[in-house]
Design an enzyme around this catalytic site. Structure first.
Site, short mmCIF file in Angstrom:
data_model
loop_
_atom_site.label_atom_id
_atom_site.label_comp_id
_atom_site.label_asym_id
_atom_site.label_seq_id
_atom_site.Cartn_x
_atom_site.Cartn_y
_atom_site.Cartn_z
N ASP A 1 23.57 48.86 60.29
CA ASP A 1 23.85 49.77 59.19
C ASP A 1 22.61 50.66 59.01
O ASP A 1 21.51 50.30 59.46
CB ASP A 1 24.11 48.93 57.94
CG ASP A 1 24.16 49.76 56.68
OD1 ASP A 1 24.90 50.75 56.66
OD2 ASP A 1 23.43 49.42 55.72
N ASP B 1 21.72 52.80 55.77
CA ASP B 1 21.12 52.89 54.44
C ASP B 1 20.87 51.52 53.83
O ASP B 1 21.77 50.68 53.74
CB ASP B 1 22.03 53.72 53.52
CG ASP B 1 22.20 55.14 54.04
OD1 ASP B 1 21.40 55.57 54.90
OD2 ASP B 1 23.16 55.81 53.61
MG LIG Z 1 23.70 49.80 53.62
#
Ligand SMILES: [Mg+2]
Length: 177
Positions: free
Chosen positions: A10, A12
Site C-alpha cells: 500500500d 499511504d
Molecule cells: Mg494506507
C-alpha cells in the site's frame, strides 16, 4: 516463463505519511523504516509493486497528473535509498465521487483485488508466493482475495516487518557471510 514472487505495498501510511489526501510533493515524507524496507526488498531480488486507492481523483481533490507526479517523486526517492519500485497501480474511484461513473462499484478499489490481479498478469507474478502489506484491513483483505500472504502494518517500523516477511516467505539460500 516461470512466475516470480513479489512484494505488494500500500502507499499511504504504509510507505509515505498521509495527511488526508496527499498529492503535493513538498509534503512527501517516508514512514519510519520504509526506505530501509524498500532497500531490503530490492536486495532480496524481489519486485516491489504499489497498489493504492486514490479516490481523491474521483472526488476532484487532485488530478491524475498530480498523482503521477507524486508517484514519480516516490519512485525517484526509492531509488535514492537503494530501493526499486517496479510498477504502481491505482484506483481513482470513490463512493462519494460526484460523477456517478467514478462512484460506481469498481473492481479495483481495495478491498477489491483487481489492482493486484492486473499487476500479476502484467509482470508474470506468482500471487500465492507473494506478500501484500498495508496499514488497513482493506489492504489485507485485497491481498487475501488475490490469494496472497497478507500482513497488516501497524505503523511502528516498516523495516521490522520487512525483515519478518523476508524470513518467513523468502528465506535466502545459505550465504557465505
Ligand atoms: Mg494506507
Amino acid at each position: 516463463m516461470s512466475l516470480k514472487p513479489a512484494i505488494f505495498l500500500d502507499r499511504d501510511d504504509t510507505l509515505i505519511r498521509d495527511d488526508g489526501y496527499i498529492y503535493e510533493i513538498e509534503k512527501f515524507a517516508w514512514i519510519t523504516g520504509a526506505a530501509a524496507a524498500l532497500k531490503r526488498f530490492h536486495q532480496a531480488g524481489l519486485h516491489v509493486f504499489i497498489v493504492t486507492n486514490q479516490g481523491g481523483i474521483g472526488r476532484g481533490i487532485f488530478t491524475e497528473a498530480d498523482m503521477h507526479a507524486f508517484n514519480n517523486h516516490l519512485i525517484d526517492a526509492a531509488s535514492k535509498v537503494g530501493g526499486a519500485i517496479t510498477d504502481i497501480a491505482f484506483c481513482p474511484h470513490h463512493p462519494l465521487a460526484p460523477d456517478p461513473a467514478m462512484a460506481a462499484h469498481c473492481r479495483c478499489r481495495k478491498p477489491e483485488p483487481g489492482l493486484l490481479f492486473d499487476l500479476a498478469e502484467k509482470w508474470a507474478i506468482d500471487l500465492a508466493a507473494s506478500v501484500m502489506i498495508g496499514d488497513r484491513d482493506s489492504d489485507v483483505e485485497a491481498g487475501k482475495r488475490a490469494g496472497m500472504n497478507a500482513y497488516l502494518f501497524t505503523g511502528d517500523d516498516l523495516d521490522q516487518l520487512a525483515k519478518e516477511v523476508l524470513s518467513q516467505h523468502f528465506a535466502a539460500p545459505t550465504r557465505s557471510q
